[in-house]
Scaffold this motif. Structure first.
Motif, PDB file in Angstrom:
ATOM      1  N   PHE A 185      -1.745  -9.848  -1.853  1.00  0.00           N
ATOM      2  CA  PHE A 185      -0.854 -10.861  -1.276  1.00  0.00           C
ATOM      3  C   PHE A 185       0.442 -10.224  -0.773  1.00  0.00           C
ATOM      4  CE2 PHE A 185       2.418 -14.208  -1.704  1.00  0.00           C
ATOM      5  CZ  PHE A 185       1.891 -15.125  -0.810  1.00  0.00           C
ATOM      6  N   ILE A 186       1.022  -9.321  -1.559  1.00  0.00           N
ATOM      7  CA  ILE A 186       2.243  -8.627  -1.123  1.00  0.00           C
ATOM      8  C   ILE A 186       1.953  -7.765   0.107  1.00  0.00           C
ATOM      9  CG2 ILE A 186       3.947  -6.877  -1.785  1.00  0.00           C
ATOM     10  CD1 ILE A 186       3.697  -7.925  -4.669  1.00  0.00           C
ATOM     11  N   ASN A 209       2.365  -1.272  -0.223  1.00  0.00           N
ATOM     12  CA  ASN A 209       1.676  -0.604  -1.331  1.00  0.00           C
ATOM     13  C   ASN A 209       2.422   0.649  -1.768  1.00  0.00           C
ATOM     14  OD1 ASN A 209      -1.026  -1.640   0.544  1.00  0.00           O
ATOM     15  ND2 ASN A 209      -0.790  -2.342  -1.559  1.00  0.00           N
ATOM     16  N   ASN A 221      -2.920   0.084  -5.928  1.00  0.00           N
ATOM     17  CA  ASN A 221      -2.139   0.146  -4.692  1.00  0.00           C
ATOM     18  C   ASN A 221      -2.611   1.276  -3.781  1.00  0.00           C
ATOM     19  OD1 ASN A 221       0.302  -1.714  -4.246  1.00  0.00           O
ATOM     20  ND2 ASN A 221       0.395  -1.309  -6.441  1.00  0.00           N
ATOM     21  N   CYS A 251       1.904 -10.092   2.957  1.00  0.00           N
ATOM     22  CA  CYS A 251       3.272 -10.552   3.227  1.00  0.00           C
ATOM     23  C   CYS A 251       4.032  -9.505   4.037  1.00  0.00           C
ATOM     24  CB  CYS A 251       4.008 -10.845   1.926  1.00  0.00           C
ATOM     25  SG  CYS A 251       3.509 -12.390   1.129  1.00  0.00           S
ATOM     26  N   ILE A 303      -6.057 -10.840 -11.177  1.00  0.00           N
ATOM     27  CA  ILE A 303      -4.821 -11.491 -10.728  1.00  0.00           C
ATOM     28  C   ILE A 303      -3.817 -10.450 -10.261  1.00  0.00           C
ATOM     29  CG2 ILE A 303      -3.546 -11.556 -12.907  1.00  0.00           C
ATOM     30  CD1 ILE A 303      -3.878 -14.427 -10.360  1.00  0.00           C
ATOM     31  N   THR A 304      -3.867  -9.245 -10.863  1.00  0.00           N
ATOM     32  CA  THR A 304      -3.006  -8.151 -10.404  1.00  0.00           C
ATOM     33  C   THR A 304      -3.414  -7.707  -9.007  1.00  0.00           C
ATOM     34  OG1 THR A 304      -2.682  -7.391 -12.685  1.00  0.00           O
ATOM     35  CG2 THR A 304      -2.171  -5.832 -10.925  1.00  0.00           C
ATOM     36  N   PHE A 311      -4.952  -9.551  -6.852  1.00  0.00           N
ATOM     37  CA  PHE A 311      -4.566 -10.661  -5.983  1.00  0.00           C
ATOM     38  C   PHE A 311      -3.099 -10.533  -5.569  1.00  0.00           C
ATOM     39  CE2 PHE A 311      -2.259 -14.704  -5.974  1.00  0.00           C
ATOM     40  CZ  PHE A 311      -2.834 -15.321  -4.870  1.00  0.00           C
ATOM     41  N   ALA A 312      -2.236 -10.232  -6.533  1.00  0.00           N
ATOM     42  CA  ALA A 312      -0.806 -10.109  -6.238  1.00  0.00           C
ATOM     43  C   ALA A 312      -0.548  -8.934  -5.303  1.00  0.00           C
ATOM     44  CB  ALA A 312      -0.021  -9.934  -7.538  1.00  0.00           C
ATOM     45  N   ILE A 313      -1.242  -7.806  -5.535  1.00  0.00           N
ATOM     46  CA  ILE A 313      -1.048  -6.624  -4.686  1.00  0.00           C
ATOM     47  C   ILE A 313      -1.482  -6.915  -3.254  1.00  0.00           C
ATOM     48  CG2 ILE A 313      -1.851  -4.265  -4.273  1.00  0.00           C
ATOM     49  CD1 ILE A 313      -1.998  -3.919  -7.322  1.00  0.00           C
TER      50      ILE A 313
END
Length: 286
Positions: free
Chosen positions: A39-40, A92, A120, A43, A32-33, A35-37
């Motif tokens: 996704f950002i 990142n 990252n 974005c 999930i971490t 996934f968040a990285i």
């Protein structure tokens, strides 16, 4: 599938399966971490595209990363494409900076913060590899298109990326046959994903080139406003139109000089006339 500020956000079915499997294997927090990285990261691409006047259609989360789908509309110059591509890895770098500040003030779990930094850096460096469809490949493709004809740029950057993707697959298989390691499944899947993406995009080059021709009016407007000189293309009456069009460069406006065998100029045609004749010629064949 959800929408945020008009942008469709979708999850690949296989991506959902991986996330559900992580619950059973005890690696949900790590995934999930990631996934968040990712996704950002995407974005960042989407925000840069929106700021540069491009329409962001969707952000798609794939099993091996994500992709921001952007509608060109003739506004995506080579320079803007490079800025959009760099905006992802920049996120990142910013996240690494934030985590370093947290570590400096001794906030958060040091082990987890180290994991975020490593993730990252890995995602940023991987995406900056000069292979399509990664950010580094898009940057190289945009840079090459500044001096090479656009059609040639598309063909050769995809061909080279296909060879590089095949090299990744062979490297994974060779490690397996060497007997020193087991089959590096992650490396193999990445190679297959890159190969499939590049092979699919390579087959779609004719359609992308047609879209390029249809958006040439925006190039004329930019060069007319700047008062820049047109770049000449020398041609002959018997030369096929598609051969002439394949000499067009992305950031140049062209005038086509038609010459006879004696080297005398028979006509000087703006590129819109040549493009219009090409589309009319193909329409008449239907």
């Amino acid at each position: 599938m959800i929408r945020v500020w008009g942008v469709r956000i979708s999850l690949h079915p296989f991506f959902v399966i991986i996330m559900m499997t992580s619950l059973l294997t005890g690696h949900f927090i790590e995934l999930i971490t990631l996934f968040a990285i990712v996704f950002i990261h995407e974005c960042g691409h989407a925000a840069a595209a929106a700021l540069l006047g491009c329409r962001v259609l969707s952000i798609q989360m794939l099993p091996f990363g994500g992709v921001a789908v952007i509608e060109d509309g003739g506004k995506l110059t080579a320079y803007r494409e490079m800025v959009i591509a760099l905006a992802g890895p920049l996120q990142n770098v910013l996240m690494v900076g934030v985590v370093l500040l947290l570590r400096q003030f001794q906030l958060g779990d040091p082990v987890f913060l180290d994991y975020i930094i490593q993730a990252n850096l890995l995602i940023a460096l991987f995406n900056l590899l000069p292979v399509l469809p990664l950010d580094g490949g898009k940057i190289v493709q945009a840079m090459v298109s500044l001096w090479a004809p656009y059609y040639t740029t598309l063909m050769w950057t995809y061909r080279i990326s296909i060879l590089c993707s095949a090299g990744v697959i062979l490297a994974a298989i060779s490690q397996w046959f060497s007997g020193n390691y087991g089959l590096p499944l992650n490396l193999l899947l990445i190679g297959l994903f890159l190969f499939y993406s590049n092979f699919t995009d390579y087959r779609n080059v004719p359609y992308r080139f047609i879209r390029f021709l249809m958006n040439r009016e925006a190039v004329f407007v930019r060069h007319a406003a700047a008062g820049s000189l047109a770049q000449p293309i020398i041609s002959f009456p018997a030369k096929p139109l598609d051969t002439i069009l394949r000499l067009f460069k992305r950031e140049r406006y062209h005038m086509v000089y038609v010459m006879n065998k004696q080297g005398r100029i028979m006509a000087v045609l703006p590129e819109q006339r040549v493009i219009g004749s090409y589309f009319q010629q193909n329409t008449d064949k239907l």
